[in-house]
Design an enzyme around this catalytic site. Structure first.
Site: not given
Lengths: 469, 469
Positions: A241, A312, A317, A320, A369, A375
């Site tokens: 997809r 991928g 998050k 922490a 980021n 990531y």
């Protein structure tokens, strides 16, 4: 969503902020369609002193079927164009409101510039010609790779071109892209796939690049410009997809036989995608330890020419709050799995001489980021793989490159909270998100047999996103 | 101005957009003051497998007077700290709302990481410790330069650290900086000025860097940590006002004798600035053809140790509206004048062995900027000079580097239209513009005699601006 945006950009404060961020008036980008001409119209050509790529360029422009017109800085062009049987003439600025057709592209040969005091014609050409460039037009500047320059002054002048082309990209707007190609001496003929890609609607969302074309030690294989991947076999991970399916589709359209890999739970979608492309589905979990050997075995008989590491995941998050599993699985699937698979396919000789490896990185991997330390680490690692493996793979004439998508409109980005999504969409020179096909077309350029001079590079597909490092 | 901003971030749409761009709650950054301790508090130390810089680091931390506590990943630290006479203990997370002091810095030694499968302690340390880091705290990760790695897997893992540290910088907020130092094997002792700078309030607006420390062929000269530039002579162009005056002030405070250059029309301001610093004013127009020779003659007797090319101008217009004079004068003053001056001072031997050249580039030179094709070209050229001259100058033990300021609060930026100014101020990890002294302190670090291992680099001073390439 649209209303909030419209209201905002029409409020006094919003209009001012929006204006400075480039939010308004996104252009509908012209994209490649097989049933429309890929190249058409007029190309204006300018040049600095002693232009070294004009001759090769005249041949390339002739083969596209476009017509080149010479700015006064590129007087040599007329004779070269005649030699290549190319229609030509003098560049004349297009008046505002004129019914005359605008230029499709502006090309400038800066390869002979040896010192910043020789920039006058660079200024003069774009000063005269930029307003004559039509919507979704193309700017391409040609230089010499700085690190190959004979002295610091030449290096300085050539490196300065990056600031110039990026500024033009940011001020041109109207769907115009602006890119720089550094062509090593002797690699002029190898630049053709890159020139064509950057002139084509295939590169609709690619702007602000500085691509390097290096010499290679072997002659290029023959290929058909219409179906350059004919007879080649391409492995695409995460192909069921989204961006992966789009990559599979473009590579198949260019003639490749696609072997699509995706996790067993996506088998139905994968089978469907592959059936449409006459491809081969392989339902493997790339994270499984046995997969690399199984893949090598499955591909062994016919080998493979192209590997696209697209699979991928994200598990966002802050550090922490991130679980160890979220950290580990993102690094493993996005990065370590690529290493294991490539090592297995290279060791077994499954990836053929002259092959292509293309990893999918991300603007997050370049700039970092918030909430994506896992990531971004994995995607920065993809950049490291490309830089670290290029010279080793060069011995087998294999190239390795990465694409770094910016904001691409997918099911994944559709789930991003509104404001972040809206900011990501607008904060680039196109004032819009890209499409999966923009990533796919960029990968097809890198996978092209003629792109042998492009290796070890990270190509942003981001509409010249503001975001970077 | 403030009201419009406040109203905007408190509207429902504004709050969402602002949240995603990081607009709210800028932290008052802690900056260096001679009468306050530069280093204080607790440093938490973590490490991956086979940490190679912990020993050198224990010595450096001991010399700052800070106390290091060991995360469970860095068990080796306790013994090393004892050997260096450093107070130490075990890292304990600080509870929310605790009255216990928060950490001043988090340091992680990733130099021994050879593969992305070895990242677990990197995650564990920052997962455990990031919340314990206080306001304006410091994150420093140590790695090995990827291009020197023995194999692609190590290269990949080391390069991946960039995505990690940049992500932490973007999510940590609260005035926290996050930087990466790549220390070449054998260059551990050369990292000290860089470690101190990045731990100090001097680097308040410096985040998202990946600094490389290379080995040098000669021993470092002796210097006094309190007045490292004592006995050194520093030439600063554009020194009359603004960032240049701040650079002159910081270099003088570090012990240098400053020779300030500015145009004759700024002579009064220059004289005033130099008088306050016991410096020497030289009213020269750097654009004049005779200036390089005159400068060399004026400096010849005592020579010079540091050159800071700070003088620069802007003449912003889109390329179509830009005059040839605006193009030419910006390139000439911002770039060609640097070349002429350096060539004259290097040829005459005026810049001494072990000298320092520091150019002022710009985020515009990295990323391009609409309406600044001239300026961005000149500032990208400054990057080219640094990259192109580093190895040549290395033969004389001279380093050359550039700083690339982002949005710095000056009289010049005060004139920027409101919305662009506001966006420039907020679109960085500090949610605010920097101060001239932030640029000046960064230059002082590069000018330091102990910074011999830092050359050919471009150091952003931008609070980790979103903007990049």
């Amino acid at each position: 969503m649209n209303d909030a945006y419209l209201n905002f950009v029409n409020s006094p404060f919003g209009a001012r902020l929006a204006g400075s961020l480039g939010l308004p008036k996104p252009e509908v980008l012209r994209r490649y369609h097989a049933d429309r001409p890929e190249f058409e119209g007029l190309v204006a050509v300018g040049a600095g002193p002693q232009p070294r790529i004009l001759d090769a360029l005249a041949g390339m422009i002739a083969r596209t079927g476009m017509t080149g017109v010479a700015h006064e800085s590129a007087g040599l062009w007329i004779a070269l164009a005649h030699r290549h049987g190319l229609m030509t003439g003098r560049f004349e600025p297009v008046e505002r409101g004129s019914t005359q057709g605008r230029m499709s592209a502006l090309l400038f040969d800066a390869t002979g510039i040896e010192d910043v005091t020789q920039f006058d014609s660079l200024y003069a050409f774009f000063h005269d010609a930029l307003r004559s460039l039509g919507k979704c037009g193309r700017i391409v500047v040609f230089g010499r790779p700085p690190q190959g320059c004979a002295n610091p002054r030449q290096w300085t002048a050539q490196r300065a071109l990056e600031g110039f082309t990026r500024s033009l990209g940011k001020e041109a707007r109207r769907g115009i892209t602006s890119n720089l190609i550094y062509v090593a001496p002797g690699a002029e003929a190898l630049a053709e796939t890159t020139v064509r890609f950057l002139l084509s609607p295939r590169s609709a969302y690619v702007s602000g690049l500085a691509v390097h074309i290096d010499t290679v030690t072997r002659a290029l294989p023959d290929f058909d410009w219409k179906r350059p991947l004919a007879g080649r076999r391409a492995l695409v991970t995460g192909a069921a997809r989204g961006i992966g399916a789009s990559i599979a589709g473009v590579l198949a359209a260019e003639g490749a036989h696609v072997i699509g890999v995706d996790i067993p739970s996506a088998k139905d979608a994968l089978d469907h995608t592959m059936r449409e492309l006459n491809g081969t589905p392989l339902a493997f979990d790339i994270a499984a330890p046995e997969t690399p050997a199984q893949l090598a075995a499955a591909l062994d008989e016919n080998g493979i020419d192209i590997i696209v590491h697209n699979a991928g995941i994200t598990k966002d998050k802050t550090i922490a709050k991130m679980t160890e599993t979220a950290w580990h699985s993102v690094i493993d699937i996005n990065l370590a799995a690529q290493e294991r698979i490539d090592d297995a396919l290279l060791e077994a000789g499954t990836l053929r001489h002259g092959g292509r490896i293309i990893g999918v990185s991300s603007i997050s991997g370049i700039a970092g980021n918030p909430g994506q330390s896992n990531y971004a680490t994995s995607k920065a690692g993809v950049i490291g793989r490309v830089q670290g493996m290029a010279s080793l793979l060069g011995e087998r004439q294999i190239t390795i490159n990465a694409v770094a998508p910016g904001f691409i409109e997918t099911q994944m980005t559709a789930k991003i909270p509104f404001a972040i999504r809206e900011a990501g969409r607008r904060m680039n020179s196109m004032s819009q998100g890209g499409q999966p096909v923009d990533v796919a077309q960029t990968i097809a350029w890198l996978a092209h047999p003629g792109s042998a001079g492009v290796t070890g590079q990270v190509v942003r597909v981001c509409g010249q996103s503001l975001i970077g490092a």
